[in-house]
Design an enzyme around this catalytic site. Structure first.
Site, PDB file in Angstrom:
ATOM      1  CG  ASN A 176      -2.162  -0.835   1.009  1.00 17.10           C
ATOM      2  OD1 ASN A 176      -2.803  -0.766  -0.027  1.00 17.10           O
ATOM      3  ND2 ASN A 176      -2.487  -1.657   1.992  1.00 17.10           N
ATOM      4  CG  ASP A 213       0.278  -7.518   5.920  1.00 20.69           C
ATOM      5  OD1 ASP A 213       0.546  -8.527   6.584  1.00 20.69           O
ATOM      6  OD2 ASP A 213       0.830  -6.415   6.092  1.00 20.69           O
ATOM      7  N   GLY A 231       0.122  -8.874  10.341  1.00 21.77           N
ATOM      8  CA  GLY A 231      -1.093  -8.284   9.786  1.00 21.77           C
ATOM      9  C   GLY A 231      -1.630  -7.222  10.712  1.00 21.77           C
TER      10      GLY A 231
END
Length: 411
Positions: free
Chosen positions: A107, A139, A183
């Site tokens: 991300n 993740d 995570g």
């Protein structure tokens, strides 16, 4: 005149990130369009300093080893790129005749990728510089794409390791064992423990994901009921568990930007069991090995990582910019995915968590995801408000990604 290509790795490495690098190098060479194929040494900061590795001159035997080599061959970093850095990066791309910039990451890296693309469009609109994203994350929290390379291998590690632990605990059923997974906010990797394929007796018995608020009292009730029924209990818990107020159940011990180093959740849960229930407990925290274990590489994950690198180069050479390579699932049985190009602005820092349909009643093992009160007759946690059982939809979705079927155990 041939131009140059630069490949950058950002964020945490995976077991297959070098497979994407392999795909990119091979396709760039095959095209005949690229002069230098450079790798940024140690992540995005190297773009500012021009510290590049000439990947085009690597010995062929080294290149062929990349797909089975874990971690990042060219290095990586969590460098926080500033607004002025983006301006300087564009200057470097122009100075070095870099026509194609490939950014591999999760991300945060896709956010960087998108911002560089915007800065290129503003600062060097006539240069035709293309910026393309290659997804990678254990993740599986990148938006839009069905999944991302790196997750399948990490999920295989979780499923296989939890299965081993379940066998051990069942053979000497004297304690509660808590396995902690990575995570922060997304429970994909934690939920992969449902693929361990145990029974009501062997477990895993409880799976706690960050999408659902953790209830300490319900956890202790579940652990006690399961212990009374079986003697040995296996719990899988995400490092990012939060209570109903949104507060981490264990305070992070260090945080810089998006990089969070959590406290020891598994040890915390074990301490609760020991102090409040008087039951033996032990914690297991695989940590880095869960993302870098080459021995647990998924063959599907590796092949898709190569395809992501290959497709990214094809897209860049075709003039596509501000896009990320994604995966669109065509079918699950038999499994087939195709690559698609996704506008990177749709991905930038949009975190993808487990959807509701993956957290609804399902499997025959009785494993319980998240919170919930203990069932009466079986001692298996059952769905309540805030608690669910891993759905067959999740298991069916995830199984193909871990590659070859795990070898059977004697029962």
């Amino acid at each position: 005149m041939k131009k140059n290509m630069l490949i950058v790795h950002g964020g945490a490495p995976t077991a297959v990130i070098n497979a994407s690098l392999y795909g990119a190098i091979k396709q760039a060479k095959k095209s005949g369009m690229v002069n230098h194929i450079w790798g940024a040494r140690g992540g995005s900061h190297a773009v500012l300093t021009g510290d590049f590795i000439d990947l085009g001159n690597l010995p062929e035997e080294t290149v062929e080893l990349l797909p089975i080599t874990p971690a990042s061959f060219i290095g990586s970093s969590r460098y926080q790129v500033t607004e002025s850095d983006y301006e300087r990066m564009v200057d470097v791309l122009v100075e070095k005749d870099i026509q194609w910039l490939l950014f591999t990451g999760g991300n945060g890296s896709m956010d960087t990728c998108g911002k560089i693309a915007k800065c290129v469009a503003k600062k060097a609109p006539g240069k035709g510089i293309c910026v393309t994203g290659i997804p990678k994350t254990i993740d599986n929290d990148i938006a839009v794409t069905d999944h991302a390379p790196g997750f399948g291998s990490a999920a295989r590690y979780v499923a296989a390791t939890v299965r081993d632990i379940c066998a051990d605990v069942a053979s000497l059923p004297i304690h509660v064992c808590v396995v902690e997974t990575m995570g922060r906010n997304a429970g994909w990797l934690t939920a992969a423990a449902a693929l361990a394929g145990g029974s009501r007796k062997t477990g895993p018995h409880l799976i706690y994901v960050p999408e659902i608020a953790f209830d300490e009292e319900a956890f202790l009730d579940n652990a006690k009921t399961l212990y009374d029924a079986y003697g040995g209990v296996v719990v899988v818990a995400s490092e990012g568990l939060r209570d109903k107020t949104g507060k981490p159940i264990v305070d992070p011990i260090f945080q810089v930007g998006r990089s969070v180093y959590y406290g020891d959740v598994s040890a915390h849960l074990c301490n609760l069991v020991i102090r409040k229930l008087g039951i033996k407990a032990r914690s297991e925290k695989p940590g880095l090995i869960g993302r870098c274990a080459a021995a647990y590489q998924s063959s599907v994950d590796r092949a898709e990582a190569i395809e992501a690198g290959t497709r990214a180069v094809q897209a860049a050479l075709a003039g596509k910019t501000a896009v990320m390579v994604g995966f669109k699932r065509v079918s699950t049985r038999p499994y087939r995915c195709e690559t698609v190009l996704i506008p990177v602005e749709e991905v930038m820092l949009h975190e993808r968590t487990l959807p509701a349909e993956f957290l609804t009643a399902g499997t025959a093992t009785g494993t319980a995801i998240a919170t919930g009160t203990a069932g009466s007759a079986t001692g298996i946690a059952t769905a309540t408000a805030g608690g669910t059982i891993p759905s067959e939809a999740f298991v069916n979705w995830c199984e193909p990604l871990i590659g070859d079927e795990l070898p059977p155990f004697a029962r």
